[in-house]
Design a protein around this motif. Sequence first.
Motif, mmCIF file in Angstrom:
data_model
loop_
_atom_site.group_PDB
_atom_site.id
_atom_site.type_symbol
_atom_site.label_atom_id
_atom_site.label_comp_id
_atom_site.label_asym_id
_atom_site.label_seq_id
_atom_site.Cartn_x
_atom_site.Cartn_y
_atom_site.Cartn_z
ATOM 1 N N GLY A 326 0.793 -1.217 0.000
ATOM 2 C CA GLY A 326 0.000 0.000 0.000
ATOM 3 C C GLY A 326 0.821 1.260 0.000
ATOM 4 N N GLU A 327 2.179 1.171 0.104
ATOM 5 C CA GLU A 327 3.028 2.349 0.115
ATOM 6 C C GLU A 327 3.844 2.496 -1.174
ATOM 7 O OE1 GLU A 327 5.449 2.208 3.575
ATOM 8 O OE2 GLU A 327 3.761 2.101 4.975
ATOM 9 N N ARG A 328 3.689 1.594 -2.105
ATOM 10 C CA ARG A 328 4.455 1.644 -3.358
ATOM 11 C C ARG A 328 3.792 2.605 -4.332
ATOM 12 N NH1 ARG A 328 5.877 -4.419 -5.215
ATOM 13 N NH2 ARG A 328 6.333 -3.178 -7.114
ATOM 14 N N THR A 329 4.587 3.478 -4.943
ATOM 15 C CA THR A 329 4.046 4.485 -5.864
ATOM 16 C C THR A 329 3.647 3.886 -7.210
ATOM 17 O OG1 THR A 329 6.311 4.995 -6.580
ATOM 18 C CG2 THR A 329 5.357 6.345 -4.797
ATOM 19 N N ASP A 330 4.113 2.655 -7.500
ATOM 20 C CA ASP A 330 3.722 2.021 -8.751
ATOM 21 C C ASP A 330 2.427 1.226 -8.614
ATOM 22 O OD1 ASP A 330 4.806 0.179 -7.065
ATOM 23 O OD2 ASP A 330 5.971 -0.882 -8.608
ATOM 24 N N LEU A 331 1.840 1.241 -7.412
ATOM 25 C CA LEU A 331 0.555 0.577 -7.163
ATOM 26 C C LEU A 331 -0.527 1.588 -6.799
ATOM 27 C CD1 LEU A 331 1.750 -2.551 -5.127
ATOM 28 C CD2 LEU A 331 1.270 -2.415 -7.576
ATOM 29 N N LEU A 332 -0.451 2.781 -7.373
ATOM 30 C CA LEU A 332 -1.444 3.809 -7.074
ATOM 31 C C LEU A 332 -2.799 3.447 -7.684
ATOM 32 C CD1 LEU A 332 0.593 7.100 -7.636
ATOM 33 C CD2 LEU A 332 -0.223 6.179 -5.473
ATOM 34 N N PRO A 333 -3.900 3.682 -6.947
ATOM 35 C CA PRO A 333 -5.239 3.464 -7.525
ATOM 36 C C PRO A 333 -5.590 4.605 -8.471
ATOM 37 C CG PRO A 333 -5.434 4.171 -5.235
ATOM 38 C CD PRO A 333 -3.965 3.983 -5.495
ATOM 39 N N GLY A 334 -6.544 4.371 -9.341
ATOM 40 C CA GLY A 334 -6.916 5.367 -10.334
ATOM 41 C C GLY A 334 -7.908 6.401 -9.782
ATOM 42 N N THR A 335 -8.059 7.491 -10.555
ATOM 43 C CA THR A 335 -8.954 8.588 -10.165
ATOM 44 C C THR A 335 -10.214 8.545 -11.008
ATOM 45 O OG1 THR A 335 -7.963 10.107 -11.771
ATOM 46 C CG2 THR A 335 -6.960 9.998 -9.557
ATOM 47 N N TYR A 336 -11.184 9.383 -10.635
ATOM 48 C CA TYR A 336 -12.397 9.533 -11.425
ATOM 49 C C TYR A 336 -12.699 11.024 -11.551
ATOM 50 C CZ TYR A 336 -17.344 9.710 -12.648
ATOM 51 O OH TYR A 336 -18.546 10.007 -13.277
ATOM 52 N N PRO A 337 -12.302 11.643 -12.691
ATOM 53 C CA PRO A 337 -12.605 13.054 -12.910
ATOM 54 C C PRO A 337 -14.075 13.252 -13.269
ATOM 55 C CG PRO A 337 -11.427 12.150 -14.783
ATOM 56 C CD PRO A 337 -11.518 11.054 -13.769
ATOM 57 N N VAL A 338 -14.695 14.245 -12.662
ATOM 58 C CA VAL A 338 -16.109 14.545 -12.885
ATOM 59 C C VAL A 338 -16.176 15.813 -13.708
ATOM 60 C CG1 VAL A 338 -18.352 14.968 -11.828
ATOM 61 C CG2 VAL A 338 -16.697 13.477 -10.682
ATOM 62 N N LYS A 339 -16.815 15.737 -14.868
ATOM 63 C CA LYS A 339 -16.898 16.867 -15.756
ATOM 64 C C LYS A 339 -17.725 18.003 -15.123
ATOM 65 C CE LYS A 339 -16.541 14.093 -19.987
ATOM 66 N NZ LYS A 339 -17.185 13.729 -21.271
ATOM 67 N N PHE A 340 -17.343 19.203 -15.529
ATOM 68 C CA PHE A 340 -18.053 20.419 -15.116
ATOM 69 C C PHE A 340 -18.007 20.628 -13.583
ATOM 70 C CE2 PHE A 340 -20.338 18.578 -18.786
ATOM 71 C CZ PHE A 340 -19.928 19.479 -19.750
ATOM 72 N N THR A 341 -17.000 20.095 -12.944
ATOM 73 C CA THR A 341 -16.799 20.306 -11.507
ATOM 74 C C THR A 341 -15.342 20.653 -11.272
ATOM 75 O OG1 THR A 341 -16.269 17.986 -11.043
ATOM 76 C CG2 THR A 341 -18.597 18.590 -10.957
ATOM 77 N N VAL A 342 -15.004 20.919 -9.996
ATOM 78 C CA VAL A 342 -13.612 21.225 -9.659
ATOM 79 C C VAL A 342 -12.726 20.002 -9.841
ATOM 80 C CG1 VAL A 342 -14.218 23.055 -8.041
ATOM 81 C CG2 VAL A 342 -14.076 20.691 -7.224
ATOM 82 N N ALA A 343 -13.324 18.827 -9.977
ATOM 83 C CA ALA A 343 -12.549 17.597 -10.183
ATOM 84 C C ALA A 343 -12.463 17.218 -11.657
ATOM 85 C CB ALA A 343 -13.173 16.450 -9.395
ATOM 86 N N ALA A 344 -12.782 18.142 -12.556
ATOM 87 C CA ALA A 344 -12.742 17.810 -13.989
ATOM 88 C C ALA A 344 -11.317 17.525 -14.452
ATOM 89 C CB ALA A 344 -13.347 18.955 -14.801
ATOM 90 N N GLY A 345 -10.298 18.139 -13.861
ATOM 91 C CA GLY A 345 -8.902 17.921 -14.276
ATOM 92 C C GLY A 345 -8.157 16.964 -13.369
ATOM 93 N N PHE A 346 -8.874 16.189 -12.594
ATOM 94 C CA PHE A 346 -8.217 15.285 -11.641
ATOM 95 C C PHE A 346 -7.885 13.968 -12.377
ATOM 96 C CE2 PHE A 346 -8.713 12.478 -7.704
ATOM 97 C CZ PHE A 346 -7.403 12.704 -7.304
ATOM 98 N N GLY A 347 -6.581 13.816 -12.735
ATOM 99 C CA GLY A 347 -6.138 12.610 -13.467
ATOM 100 C C GLY A 347 -4.995 11.933 -12.738
ATOM 101 N N ASP A 348 -4.288 11.074 -13.479
ATOM 102 C CA ASP A 348 -3.199 10.315 -12.863
ATOM 103 C C ASP A 348 -2.041 11.213 -12.457
ATOM 104 O OD1 ASP A 348 -4.724 8.082 -13.231
ATOM 105 O OD2 ASP A 348 -3.687 7.412 -15.052
ATOM 106 N N GLN A 349 -1.793 12.326 -13.191
ATOM 107 C CA GLN A 349 -0.680 13.216 -12.871
ATOM 108 C C GLN A 349 -0.967 14.087 -11.635
ATOM 109 O OE1 GLN A 349 2.219 13.051 -14.465
ATOM 110 N NE2 GLN A 349 1.381 11.451 -15.816
ATOM 111 N N GLN A 350 -2.198 14.134 -11.199
ATOM 112 C CA GLN A 350 -2.573 14.973 -10.049
ATOM 113 C C GLN A 350 -2.703 14.156 -8.738
ATOM 114 O OE1 GLN A 350 -4.126 15.338 -13.127
ATOM 115 N NE2 GLN A 350 -2.803 17.124 -13.504
ATOM 116 N N ARG A 351 -2.362 12.899 -8.740
ATOM 117 C CA ARG A 351 -2.456 12.089 -7.529
ATOM 118 C C ARG A 351 -1.329 12.469 -6.574
ATOM 119 N NH1 ARG A 351 -2.922 6.165 -10.284
ATOM 120 N NH2 ARG A 351 -1.114 7.075 -11.394
#
Length: 427
Positions: A326-351
Amino acid sequence: MSTEARRAPFPSFPPRPAEPPTRKTAEPPADGADTTAVTDTTAVTGAAGESPVETTTRLRPIVEPPRLDPRTDLPAADVPRADEAPADRPGQPPTAGPAGEPPAREARSAADTTAGYLPPPRIPPRPATPPPTRRRPVGAVDLTPRPGAGPPTVYAPPRPGSPETPSEATTRLRPVAARYPGRAVAVAACAVLGLGLIGGAVAGSVLSGEAGAADPRAGFATERGLWHSLPVDTLFPRTLEGTGAGPGGADRTWTRLGVAPDSTCRGKLDPLLLKALEPVGCVRLLRATYTDATSSDVTTVGMVFTEADPASMTALHARFTTEKLGERTDLLPGTYPVKFTVAAGFGDQQRASWTISVLTDAPVVVYAVSGFADGRKITEPQPAAQAMQPSGTTAAAQAGLGHEAKGIEERVERALRKNAATATEQP
Protein backbone atom coordinates in the motif's frame (compact mmCIF):
# COMPACT_ATOMS: atom_id res chain seq x y z
CA MET A 1 -83.35 56.75 123.87
CA SER A 2 -85.93 54.74 121.96
CA THR A 3 -85.27 52.13 119.19
CA GLU A 4 -86.39 54.52 116.41
CA ALA A 5 -83.79 57.02 117.51
CA ARG A 6 -80.98 54.48 117.05
CA ARG A 7 -82.02 53.69 113.41
CA ALA A 8 -80.87 57.02 112.12
CA PRO A 9 -80.25 56.01 108.48
CA PHE A 10 -83.89 55.21 107.87
CA PRO A 11 -86.55 57.99 108.07
CA SER A 12 -89.24 57.64 110.70
CA PHE A 13 -92.65 58.06 109.21
CA PRO A 14 -96.04 56.66 110.23
CA PRO A 15 -97.08 53.40 108.68
CA ARG A 16 -99.25 53.49 105.66
CA PRO A 17 -102.87 52.58 106.51
CA ALA A 18 -104.21 49.45 104.86
CA GLU A 19 -107.32 51.34 103.61
CA PRO A 20 -107.81 55.05 102.89
CA PRO A 21 -109.59 57.02 105.62
CA THR A 22 -113.37 57.29 105.38
CA ARG A 23 -114.74 60.64 104.45
CA LYS A 24 -116.79 62.22 107.19
CA THR A 25 -119.14 65.15 107.05
CA ALA A 26 -119.70 67.63 109.73
CA GLU A 27 -122.76 66.88 111.75
CA PRO A 28 -124.22 69.00 114.38
CA PRO A 29 -122.97 67.97 117.75
CA ALA A 30 -125.27 66.22 119.97
CA ASP A 31 -126.21 67.46 123.30
CA GLY A 32 -123.40 67.04 125.71
CA ALA A 33 -120.89 65.93 122.98
CA ASP A 34 -117.30 67.10 122.94
CA THR A 35 -116.87 69.74 120.24
CA THR A 36 -113.15 69.47 120.40
CA ALA A 37 -113.18 65.97 118.86
CA VAL A 38 -115.32 67.16 115.99
CA THR A 39 -113.03 70.03 115.40
CA ASP A 40 -110.02 67.71 115.29
CA THR A 41 -111.73 65.37 112.80
CA THR A 42 -112.60 68.26 110.56
CA ALA A 43 -109.05 69.46 110.72
CA VAL A 44 -107.74 66.05 109.56
CA THR A 45 -110.30 65.35 106.89
CA GLY A 46 -110.75 68.92 105.75
CA ALA A 47 -113.92 70.64 104.82
CA ALA A 48 -117.03 68.70 104.10
CA GLY A 49 -117.06 67.01 100.71
CA GLU A 50 -113.26 67.33 100.08
CA SER A 51 -110.60 64.62 99.78
CA PRO A 52 -107.89 64.39 102.37
CA VAL A 53 -104.69 66.21 101.53
CA GLU A 54 -101.24 64.78 102.32
CA THR A 55 -98.74 67.15 103.62
CA THR A 56 -95.60 65.35 102.17
CA THR A 57 -94.69 63.33 99.08
CA ARG A 58 -94.58 59.57 99.56
CA LEU A 59 -90.95 58.36 99.56
CA ARG A 60 -89.58 54.94 98.58
CA PRO A 61 -87.72 53.23 101.38
CA ILE A 62 -84.00 52.86 100.71
CA VAL A 63 -82.53 49.45 101.38
CA GLU A 64 -79.20 49.54 103.09
CA PRO A 65 -76.46 47.66 101.10
CA PRO A 66 -74.95 44.67 102.81
CA ARG A 67 -72.02 45.34 105.02
CA LEU A 68 -68.66 43.63 104.48
CA ASP A 69 -66.21 42.62 107.13
CA PRO A 70 -62.89 44.42 106.34
CA ARG A 71 -60.90 41.49 107.72
CA THR A 72 -62.46 38.69 105.66
CA ASP A 73 -64.18 40.65 102.86
CA LEU A 74 -67.35 38.68 103.62
CA PRO A 75 -70.89 39.89 104.42
CA ALA A 76 -70.90 40.94 108.03
CA ALA A 77 -74.54 40.05 108.68
CA ASP A 78 -73.90 39.33 112.29
CA VAL A 79 -71.41 42.13 112.98
CA PRO A 80 -73.30 44.93 114.79
CA ARG A 81 -72.87 48.47 113.70
CA ALA A 82 -71.49 51.12 115.92
CA ASP A 83 -74.86 52.84 116.28
CA GLU A 84 -76.83 49.72 117.21
CA ALA A 85 -76.67 47.27 120.04
CA PRO A 86 -74.40 44.24 119.64
CA ALA A 87 -76.09 41.18 118.23
CA ASP A 88 -76.80 38.27 120.44
CA ARG A 89 -74.35 35.44 120.17
CA PRO A 90 -75.38 31.81 120.21
CA GLY A 91 -75.38 30.39 123.67
CA GLN A 92 -75.84 33.79 125.36
CA PRO A 93 -79.12 35.38 126.48
CA PRO A 94 -80.24 38.42 124.57
CA THR A 95 -79.23 41.76 126.00
CA ALA A 96 -82.11 43.49 127.69
CA GLY A 97 -82.91 47.13 127.21
CA PRO A 98 -84.02 49.61 129.90
CA ALA A 99 -86.12 48.46 132.71
CA GLY A 100 -89.48 47.22 131.63
CA GLU A 101 -88.48 47.07 127.88
CA PRO A 102 -87.89 43.91 125.73
CA PRO A 103 -84.49 43.08 124.39
CA ALA A 104 -83.01 45.25 121.68
CA ARG A 105 -83.51 42.77 118.75
CA GLU A 106 -87.11 42.03 119.62
CA ALA A 107 -87.82 45.71 120.16
CA ARG A 108 -86.29 46.62 116.80
CA SER A 109 -88.26 43.97 114.98
CA ALA A 110 -91.48 45.05 116.55
CA ALA A 111 -90.79 48.67 115.77
CA ASP A 112 -89.90 47.87 112.14
CA THR A 113 -93.03 45.82 111.74
CA THR A 114 -95.14 48.58 113.23
CA ALA A 115 -93.55 51.16 110.96
CA GLY A 116 -94.11 48.98 107.85
CA TYR A 117 -90.34 48.46 107.25
CA LEU A 118 -88.95 45.07 106.44
CA PRO A 119 -85.24 44.49 107.03
CA PRO A 120 -83.09 43.61 104.01
CA PRO A 121 -82.78 39.89 103.29
CA ARG A 122 -79.79 38.12 104.71
CA ILE A 123 -77.11 37.35 102.06
CA PRO A 124 -75.48 33.97 102.55
CA PRO A 125 -71.82 34.21 103.39
CA ARG A 126 -69.33 33.91 100.51
CA PRO A 127 -67.41 30.63 100.53
CA ALA A 128 -63.93 30.74 101.97
CA THR A 129 -62.31 29.48 98.72
CA PRO A 130 -64.09 30.69 95.56
CA PRO A 131 -64.28 28.19 92.70
CA PRO A 132 -61.62 28.66 90.03
CA THR A 133 -62.91 30.76 87.17
CA ARG A 134 -59.62 31.40 85.34
CA ARG A 135 -59.71 30.27 81.72
CA ARG A 136 -57.14 27.83 80.38
CA PRO A 137 -54.34 29.53 78.39
CA VAL A 138 -54.39 29.28 74.62
CA GLY A 139 -52.59 26.14 73.46
CA ALA A 140 -52.73 24.41 76.80
CA VAL A 141 -53.45 20.69 76.77
CA ASP A 142 -56.33 19.38 78.77
CA LEU A 143 -54.93 16.46 80.73
CA THR A 144 -58.09 15.69 82.59
CA PRO A 145 -59.33 12.17 81.81
CA ARG A 146 -62.44 11.80 79.70
CA PRO A 147 -65.64 10.65 81.39
CA GLY A 148 -65.62 6.92 81.96
CA ALA A 149 -61.90 6.57 81.23
CA GLY A 150 -61.22 4.87 84.52
CA PRO A 151 -58.11 5.23 86.61
CA PRO A 152 -54.84 6.01 84.79
CA THR A 153 -52.44 3.20 83.95
CA VAL A 154 -49.62 3.02 86.43
CA TYR A 155 -46.58 0.87 85.90
CA ALA A 156 -46.09 -1.61 88.66
CA PRO A 157 -42.94 -3.74 88.95
CA PRO A 158 -43.52 -7.44 88.39
CA ARG A 159 -43.88 -9.65 91.34
CA PRO A 160 -41.04 -12.01 92.13
CA GLY A 161 -41.42 -15.23 90.19
CA SER A 162 -43.98 -13.86 87.69
CA PRO A 163 -43.27 -12.80 84.07
CA GLU A 164 -43.19 -9.09 83.40
CA THR A 165 -46.22 -7.70 81.60
CA PRO A 166 -45.86 -4.36 79.79
CA SER A 167 -48.30 -1.69 80.82
CA GLU A 168 -48.79 -0.53 77.22
CA ALA A 169 -48.92 -2.52 73.99
CA THR A 170 -45.98 -1.94 71.62
CA THR A 171 -46.19 -1.41 67.85
CA ARG A 172 -46.80 -4.56 65.86
CA LEU A 173 -43.56 -5.68 64.22
CA ARG A 174 -43.24 -7.28 60.81
CA PRO A 175 -42.53 -10.98 61.19
CA VAL A 176 -39.16 -12.07 59.85
CA ALA A 177 -39.21 -15.28 57.90
CA ALA A 178 -37.00 -17.99 59.16
CA ARG A 179 -33.89 -18.71 57.12
CA TYR A 180 -33.40 -22.15 55.71
CA PRO A 181 -29.77 -22.91 54.75
CA GLY A 182 -30.91 -25.90 52.72
CA ARG A 183 -32.82 -23.67 50.33
CA ALA A 184 -29.68 -21.76 49.29
CA VAL A 185 -27.91 -25.05 48.64
CA ALA A 186 -30.79 -26.22 46.45
CA VAL A 187 -30.72 -23.00 44.41
CA ALA A 188 -26.98 -23.32 43.82
CA ALA A 189 -27.39 -26.94 42.71
CA CYS A 190 -30.12 -25.96 40.24
CA ALA A 191 -27.92 -23.23 38.77
CA VAL A 192 -25.01 -25.63 38.25
CA LEU A 193 -27.30 -28.20 36.67
CA GLY A 194 -28.80 -25.62 34.32
CA LEU A 195 -25.39 -24.44 33.15
CA GLY A 196 -24.37 -28.01 32.52
CA LEU A 197 -27.44 -28.67 30.40
CA ILE A 198 -26.84 -25.54 28.32
CA GLY A 199 -23.20 -26.46 27.75
CA GLY A 200 -24.14 -29.98 26.72
CA ALA A 201 -26.67 -28.69 24.20
CA VAL A 202 -24.11 -26.37 22.63
CA ALA A 203 -21.50 -29.13 22.43
CA GLY A 204 -24.01 -31.50 20.84
CA SER A 205 -24.96 -28.97 18.18
CA VAL A 206 -21.32 -28.42 17.28
CA LEU A 207 -20.54 -32.13 17.04
CA SER A 208 -23.62 -32.85 14.98
CA GLY A 209 -22.76 -30.16 12.42
CA GLU A 210 -25.62 -27.81 13.23
CA ALA A 211 -23.15 -24.97 13.78
CA GLY A 212 -22.34 -24.95 10.07
CA ALA A 213 -25.01 -22.28 9.62
CA ALA A 214 -22.50 -19.75 10.96
CA ASP A 215 -20.05 -20.41 8.10
CA PRO A 216 -18.44 -17.05 7.14
CA ARG A 217 -18.46 -18.06 3.48
CA ALA A 218 -22.24 -17.74 3.46
CA GLY A 219 -21.89 -14.16 4.72
CA PHE A 220 -19.33 -13.39 2.02
CA ALA A 221 -21.75 -14.55 -0.63
CA THR A 222 -24.35 -12.10 0.63
CA GLU A 223 -21.93 -9.19 0.97
CA ARG A 224 -20.54 -9.79 -2.50
CA GLY A 225 -23.85 -8.78 -4.03
CA LEU A 226 -24.22 -5.51 -2.09
CA TRP A 227 -22.91 -3.46 -5.02
CA HIS A 228 -26.24 -3.91 -6.88
CA SER A 229 -28.63 -4.46 -3.90
CA LEU A 230 -27.86 -1.24 -2.00
CA PRO A 231 -28.74 2.29 -3.21
CA VAL A 232 -25.95 4.55 -4.41
CA ASP A 233 -26.58 7.07 -1.61
CA THR A 234 -26.06 4.25 0.90
CA LEU A 235 -22.75 3.13 -0.56
CA PHE A 236 -21.56 6.72 -1.24
CA PRO A 237 -23.45 9.24 0.90
CA ARG A 238 -23.96 12.70 -0.55
CA THR A 239 -22.23 14.30 2.43
CA LEU A 240 -19.58 12.90 4.75
CA GLU A 241 -18.91 14.41 8.16
CA GLY A 242 -15.28 14.12 9.27
CA THR A 243 -15.26 15.14 12.93
CA GLY A 244 -11.60 15.49 13.95
CA ALA A 245 -10.43 14.06 10.61
CA GLY A 246 -8.38 17.08 9.54
CA PRO A 247 -4.84 18.12 10.53
CA GLY A 248 -4.57 18.80 14.25
CA GLY A 249 -7.99 17.23 14.89
CA ALA A 250 -9.86 19.78 12.80
CA ASP A 251 -13.31 18.91 11.51
CA ARG A 252 -13.91 18.19 7.85
CA THR A 253 -16.98 18.06 5.61
CA TRP A 254 -16.91 16.48 2.17
CA THR A 255 -19.52 16.78 -0.58
CA ARG A 256 -19.98 14.23 -3.33
CA LEU A 257 -19.36 15.56 -6.85
CA GLY A 258 -20.32 12.47 -8.88
CA VAL A 259 -20.52 8.67 -8.99
CA ALA A 260 -18.97 6.61 -11.80
CA PRO A 261 -20.94 3.78 -13.42
CA ASP A 262 -20.03 0.36 -12.08
CA SER A 263 -17.42 -1.41 -14.19
CA THR A 264 -14.73 -4.06 -14.19
CA CYS A 265 -11.28 -3.46 -12.80
CA ARG A 266 -9.44 -3.78 -16.11
CA GLY A 267 -8.41 -0.43 -17.47
CA LYS A 268 -9.48 1.41 -14.32
CA LEU A 269 -6.55 0.39 -12.10
CA ASP A 270 -2.81 0.46 -12.62
CA PRO A 271 -1.52 -2.80 -14.17
CA LEU A 272 0.67 -3.65 -11.15
CA LEU A 273 -2.17 -3.05 -8.71
CA LEU A 274 -4.51 -5.13 -10.84
CA LYS A 275 -1.88 -7.93 -10.84
CA ALA A 276 -1.66 -7.77 -7.00
CA LEU A 277 -5.45 -8.23 -6.79
CA GLU A 278 -5.58 -11.22 -9.19
CA PRO A 279 -5.56 -13.87 -6.34
CA VAL A 280 -8.93 -12.60 -5.11
CA GLY A 281 -10.43 -11.64 -8.46
CA CYS A 282 -12.58 -8.63 -9.30
CA VAL A 283 -16.33 -8.80 -9.60
CA ARG A 284 -17.17 -5.07 -9.78
CA LEU A 285 -15.54 -1.68 -9.30
CA LEU A 286 -17.49 1.28 -7.82
CA ARG A 287 -16.09 4.84 -7.67
CA ALA A 288 -17.14 8.32 -6.48
CA THR A 289 -15.35 11.69 -6.16
CA TYR A 290 -15.67 14.17 -3.24
CA THR A 291 -14.41 17.68 -2.52
CA ASP A 292 -13.83 19.55 0.74
CA ALA A 293 -15.75 22.57 2.02
CA THR A 294 -13.31 24.99 0.40
CA SER A 295 -13.32 23.13 -2.97
CA SER A 296 -9.53 23.19 -2.95
CA ASP A 297 -9.01 19.42 -2.62
CA VAL A 298 -10.58 16.49 -4.49
CA THR A 299 -10.61 12.80 -3.54
CA THR A 300 -11.72 9.65 -5.40
CA VAL A 301 -12.86 6.68 -3.30
CA GLY A 302 -13.41 3.21 -4.75
CA MET A 303 -14.59 -0.27 -3.72
CA VAL A 304 -13.43 -3.46 -5.42
CA PHE A 305 -15.85 -6.37 -4.82
CA THR A 306 -13.80 -9.60 -5.11
CA GLU A 307 -14.59 -13.30 -5.64
CA ALA A 308 -12.46 -14.44 -2.70
CA ASP A 309 -13.44 -16.38 0.37
CA PRO A 310 -12.43 -15.39 3.93
CA ALA A 311 -9.14 -17.28 3.74
CA SER A 312 -8.09 -15.57 0.50
CA MET A 313 -8.97 -12.12 1.87
CA THR A 314 -6.97 -12.83 5.01
CA ALA A 315 -3.94 -13.92 2.95
CA LEU A 316 -4.17 -10.78 0.77
CA HIS A 317 -4.38 -8.55 3.84
CA ALA A 318 -1.25 -10.21 5.27
CA ARG A 319 0.67 -9.71 2.01
CA PHE A 320 -0.20 -5.98 1.79
CA THR A 321 0.88 -5.56 5.40
CA THR A 322 4.17 -7.47 5.27
CA GLU A 323 5.30 -6.36 1.79
CA LYS A 324 3.95 -2.81 2.29
CA LEU A 325 2.22 -2.87 -1.07
CA GLY A 326 0.00 0.00 0.00
CA GLU A 327 3.03 2.35 0.11
CA ARG A 328 4.46 1.64 -3.36
CA THR A 329 4.05 4.49 -5.86
CA ASP A 330 3.72 2.02 -8.75
CA LEU A 331 0.56 0.58 -7.16
CA LEU A 332 -1.44 3.81 -7.07
CA PRO A 333 -5.24 3.46 -7.53
CA GLY A 334 -6.92 5.37 -10.33
CA THR A 335 -8.95 8.59 -10.16
CA TYR A 336 -12.40 9.53 -11.42
CA PRO A 337 -12.61 13.05 -12.91
CA VAL A 338 -16.11 14.54 -12.88
CA LYS A 339 -16.90 16.87 -15.76
CA PHE A 340 -18.05 20.42 -15.12
CA THR A 341 -16.80 20.31 -11.51
CA VAL A 342 -13.61 21.23 -9.66
CA ALA A 343 -12.55 17.60 -10.18
CA ALA A 344 -12.74 17.81 -13.99
CA GLY A 345 -8.90 17.92 -14.28
CA PHE A 346 -8.22 15.29 -11.64
CA GLY A 347 -6.14 12.61 -13.47
CA ASP A 348 -3.20 10.31 -12.86
CA GLN A 349 -0.68 13.22 -12.87
CA GLN A 350 -2.57 14.97 -10.05
CA ARG A 351 -2.46 12.09 -7.53
CA ALA A 352 -0.73 13.36 -4.40
CA SER A 353 -1.64 10.93 -1.57
CA TRP A 354 -3.47 7.61 -1.31
CA THR A 355 -4.45 4.68 0.99
CA ILE A 356 -5.54 1.06 0.39
CA SER A 357 -7.42 -1.15 2.91
CA VAL A 358 -7.99 -4.91 2.40
CA LEU A 359 -10.96 -6.13 4.50
CA THR A 360 -10.97 -9.57 6.11
CA ASP A 361 -14.64 -9.67 7.18
CA ALA A 362 -16.00 -8.81 3.72
CA PRO A 363 -14.84 -9.56 0.17
CA VAL A 364 -14.06 -5.91 -0.55
CA VAL A 365 -10.94 -3.78 -1.06
CA VAL A 366 -11.45 -0.05 -0.32
CA TYR A 367 -9.07 2.68 -1.53
CA ALA A 368 -8.91 6.51 -1.77
CA VAL A 369 -6.62 8.90 -3.67
CA SER A 370 -6.50 12.72 -3.27
CA GLY A 371 -5.04 15.72 -5.09
CA PHE A 372 -5.37 19.44 -5.65
CA ALA A 373 -8.44 20.87 -7.36
CA ASP A 374 -6.41 23.32 -9.43
CA GLY A 375 -4.99 20.45 -11.53
CA ARG A 376 -1.34 20.86 -10.54
CA LYS A 377 1.00 17.96 -11.26
CA ILE A 378 2.56 16.03 -8.43
CA THR A 379 5.97 14.47 -9.09
CA GLU A 380 6.44 12.81 -5.68
CA PRO A 381 3.16 11.39 -4.35
CA GLN A 382 3.23 10.32 -0.70
CA PRO A 383 1.22 7.58 1.09
CA ALA A 384 -1.42 8.87 3.49
CA ALA A 385 0.29 7.34 6.52
CA GLN A 386 3.42 9.40 5.82
CA ALA A 387 1.60 12.57 4.71
CA MET A 388 -0.28 12.61 8.01
CA GLN A 389 2.90 12.95 10.06
CA PRO A 390 3.22 16.35 11.79
CA SER A 391 6.80 16.66 10.56
CA GLY A 392 5.90 16.18 6.87
CA THR A 393 7.31 18.82 4.51
CA THR A 394 5.89 17.67 1.16
CA ALA A 395 3.10 19.52 -0.62
CA ALA A 396 0.66 16.73 0.17
CA ALA A 397 1.57 16.83 3.87
CA GLN A 398 1.37 20.62 4.10
CA ALA A 399 -2.03 20.70 2.38
CA GLY A 400 -3.44 17.84 4.48
CA LEU A 401 -4.14 15.62 1.48
CA GLY A 402 -3.17 12.54 3.50
CA HIS A 403 -5.95 13.39 6.02
CA GLU A 404 -8.38 13.87 3.12
CA ALA A 405 -7.72 10.43 1.63
CA LYS A 406 -7.68 8.57 4.94
CA GLY A 407 -10.78 10.35 6.32
CA ILE A 408 -13.00 9.64 3.31
CA GLU A 409 -11.79 6.02 3.00
CA GLU A 410 -12.55 5.29 6.67
CA ARG A 411 -16.11 6.64 6.53
CA VAL A 412 -17.04 4.79 3.34
CA GLU A 413 -15.56 1.60 4.78
CA ARG A 414 -17.49 2.08 8.03
CA ALA A 415 -20.80 2.46 6.17
CA LEU A 416 -20.04 -0.65 4.11
CA ARG A 417 -19.36 -2.76 7.21
CA LYS A 418 -22.61 -1.60 8.78
CA ASN A 419 -24.67 -2.44 5.70
CA ALA A 420 -22.91 -5.81 5.30
CA ALA A 421 -23.72 -6.78 8.92
CA THR A 422 -27.38 -5.85 8.40
CA ALA A 423 -27.60 -7.87 5.20
CA THR A 424 -26.00 -10.92 6.82
CA GLU A 425 -28.44 -10.90 9.77
CA GLN A 426 -31.49 -10.91 7.49
CA PRO A 427 -32.72 -14.43 6.53
